[in-house]
Write a protein that holds these residues in place. Structure first.
Motif, PDB file in Angstrom:
ATOM      1  N   ALA A 135      -6.312  -0.991  -0.405  1.00  0.00           N
ATOM      2  CA  ALA A 135      -5.176  -1.717  -0.989  1.00  0.00           C
ATOM      3  C   ALA A 135      -5.331  -3.213  -0.749  1.00  0.00           C
ATOM      4  N   SER A 140       0.819  -1.221   0.000  1.00  0.00           N
ATOM      5  CA  SER A 140       0.000   0.000   0.000  1.00  0.00           C
ATOM      6  C   SER A 140       0.843   1.256   0.000  1.00  0.00           C
ATOM      7  N   ASN A 194      -0.321   3.008   6.452  1.00  0.00           N
ATOM      8  CA  ASN A 194      -1.440   3.381   5.596  1.00  0.00           C
ATOM      9  C   ASN A 194      -2.592   3.778   6.523  1.00  0.00           C
ATOM     10  N   GLN A 253     -15.012   0.959   1.535  1.00  0.00           N
ATOM     11  CA  GLN A 253     -13.618   1.086   1.084  1.00  0.00           C
ATOM     12  C   GLN A 253     -13.314   0.192  -0.119  1.00  0.00           C
ATOM     13  N   GLU A 278      -1.102   6.970   1.643  1.00  0.00           N
ATOM     14  CA  GLU A 278      -2.425   7.609   1.615  1.00  0.00           C
ATOM     15  C   GLU A 278      -3.550   6.602   1.372  1.00  0.00           C
ATOM     16  N   GLN A 279      -3.188   5.374   1.076  1.00  0.00           N
ATOM     17  CA  GLN A 279      -4.212   4.350   0.816  1.00  0.00           C
ATOM     18  C   GLN A 279      -4.798   3.799   2.111  1.00  0.00           C
ATOM     19  N   CYS A 280      -5.914   3.144   1.936  1.00  0.00           N
ATOM     20  CA  CYS A 280      -6.550   2.535   3.090  1.00  0.00           C
ATOM     21  C   CYS A 280      -6.411   1.013   3.011  1.00  0.00           C
ATOM     22  N   SER A 281      -6.299   0.383   4.179  1.00  0.00           N
ATOM     23  CA  SER A 281      -6.393  -1.086   4.253  1.00  0.00           C
ATOM     24  C   SER A 281      -7.578  -1.384   5.152  1.00  0.00           C
ATOM     25  N   ASP A 327     -11.780   0.839  -2.658  1.00  0.00           N
ATOM     26  CA  ASP A 327     -10.449   1.120  -3.213  1.00  0.00           C
ATOM     27  C   ASP A 327      -9.338   0.735  -2.249  1.00  0.00           C
TER      28      ASP A 327
END
Lengths: 360, 360
Positions: free
Chosen positions: A143, A88, A114, A139, A91-94, A141
């Motif tokens: 990762a 990731s 993240n 979410q 700035e991405q989300c998990s 989007d």
């Protein structure tokens, strides 16, 4: 020698046949007058060990060609960091499904690298710990979606896959890998600390789909970089060679036993026997909903908690070792990984019945 | 069984007495009917192993009370990342003395996490690789000064300490730790991958002055965080227990041998014998200046490089194993760590003389 059964949650019992072979060739391996732990990881002899271990592991789990297998340092907690660092951007989300201590620990570590979001948690149903199957369009989007299908400490498991659209699934299978067949191609990444079903501690095994490689954050320590390790056949740095070798012996042992289908049948038998013993008595109790009972780690309590220490002492004397529950949970826990024979569970169940007869 | 001597640079030969003891108690350790690798790192029995190992290690190197000793995952390259992550802020500078492959590798990894500046490098003097003693007032505010007093690949060593004012010294002693006495209080931090003088690969040992703790960058993976590991007696995560146990046996072996002073005298004798054999002939050559010759890793070449493969084959047949030089350097290399007895070097020297007689 007294027959003893070691129910340790990890580092855990390894197959007896493996241990005897390793002992036999400990100082003179492969006719080399050296231990396998004393030779270069880049020697032809060790490279053969490494390749065979990977090949046997791939056979056991039918791992498709578009997945890499890595043998790495750092155990499960090392992967808590490696996964977000490799899969990731900051700035991405998990997304995370939290069902016990381990999946909870992964959230905190992910959140360093993240934006870690918990999308589901274990609940209580009928007074028992329960995990509702996850179907989430939150979410989309993300990762990846991280979960732990078997929680070692809590004895909570689930056998369904989270339905989270096209978000890659990442599973911490430290305490369940190789205990049953898997559809690898449903996952983006699977990792496991070795010290339960694979080998000694200090090794972790990672199965990663190759389209997820090449995205490591610049701050990723090189030895944790999946792409670097993949390009270097897990030898970017000196790997934990002896653990890798022992893992290889365990894989061969499991193939000889008939593979994961055969061991899954024995695991079913072992866990059914133990839960039956618990359920058939008011003296013992398991706090997990039947849908979510672990086949690897079986926690149980006594109706009278004051007897815990007596139970543990007498069990130990009877050769039933390491049954104390995790310090965060208390009570008892029997870890019955692949290497625990059915006879071990039978001995435990017989002891439990006798203990109840005396103290019930 | 043929007497064989294993000159591997790492993973390397371990003391024969240690290996025989470990083999003997491999499946039934401490009367527990289990291997030490099969029990919990939090069990009383393993905690005793861990504490004794640390205590013996402290005794051997006379480590002052204000230094912590950590047993960690990840080997030397793990520490390449852990050192800058724990000891410096991103905007700070670290200084580096580059004398070979390993100190060079540390620069690149450091530079991910701070501003890594090379303040000195190995040069050539009289046609030989040489390291000028470092006295530098450059970067007086550096978080630390990193160096590698013994370069495993290049066979370059130095026994002076860099004079860099009050900048804490950080030494990668992977291939020299425990081979000679040390003034620990001259250092801020010392680390070593275990697989040369300590035990099997997969373990690293860190000695760190306690005022340097508590400065980890927020992005430090938890299992590499010195403060967290120190607060948890190196058990923040499951440590590589079997490697830790073997390290403990090696420490006891070394104490029995008379400690680091006694082993240093033998190491002097071994390396002097080998360099003498090289120097007394035009058939063999060592590329390092006498001031900087390693007592642990002795690289040498043949005047006729075409004989390399013949030399290596015949040596192998004579029971002299793993003498091939590092792939980046070529030629030959004899690694003669603590566990290599004098008789091994004597056998090598005898073989070299005989080989020269036949092919010289």
């Amino acid at each position: 020698m007294m027959t003893a059964y070691n129910f340790s949650a990890g580092p855990a019992k390894l197959p007896e046949e493996v241990m005897l072979q390793a002992q036999n060739e400990f100082v003179d391996w492969n006719g080399q007058h050296s231990s396998v732990m004393e030779i270069s990881h880049r020697s032809k002899a060790f490279l053969r060990v490494a390749e065979e271990a990977e090949s046997d592991f791939r056979d056991l789990l039918t791992i498709p060609a578009n997945y890499k297998v890595l043998f790495m340092h750092g155990g499960g907690r090392g992967q808590f960091a490696a996964v977000p660092l490799n899969l990731s951007a900051p700035e991405q989300c998990s997304t995370h499904i939290v069902t016990g201590s381990w999946s909870k620990g992964a959230v905190a570590e992910s959140d360093k690298y993240n934006n870690a979001v918990v999308i589901a948690e274990a609940t209580i149903k009928d007074g028992l710990k329960y995990v509702e199957p996850v179907k989430s369009d939150l979410q989309p989007d993300a990762a990846y979606c991280h979960f732990c299908p078997n929680e070692t400490v809590d004895g909570i498991a689930f056998d369904w896959l989270p339905q989270v659209g096209s978000v890659p699934l990442v599973a911490d299978m430290s305490s369940t890998i190789l205990s049953q067949p898997l559809d690898i191609d449903k996952y983006g990444l699977i990792y496991a600390g070795a010290q339960k079903n694979i080998g000694p501690s200090g090794l972790s095994v990672v199965i990663v789909r190759d389209d997820l490689l090449g995205k490591a954050q610049a701050i990723t320590p090189s030895f944790l970089d999946y792409s670097l390790q993949s390009q270097n056949d897990s030898m970017y740095n000196t790997p934990p060679t002896y653990s890798w070798y022992l893992a290889g012996l365990v894989f061969k042992w499991l193939k000889d036993k008939g593979g994961v289908n055969a061991i899954a049948a024995i695991n079913d038998q072992k866990s059914a026997l133990l839960y039956e013993a618990i359920d058939s008595s008011d003296f013992y109790n398991n706090p997990v909903h039947p849908d979510n009972r672990s086949k690897m780690n079986v926690p149980f309590t006594l109706a009278n908690g004051e007897l815990d220490s007596v139970f543990l002492e007498q069990a130990e004397s009877a050769g039933l070792q390491a049954l104390k529950g995790h310090r965060s949970v208390g009570g008892m826990r029997a870890s019955i990984y692949n290497a625990m024979p059915l006879s071990g569970v039978q001995a435990l169940v017989a002891f439990m019945k006798e203990f109840e007869r005396k103290f019930g």
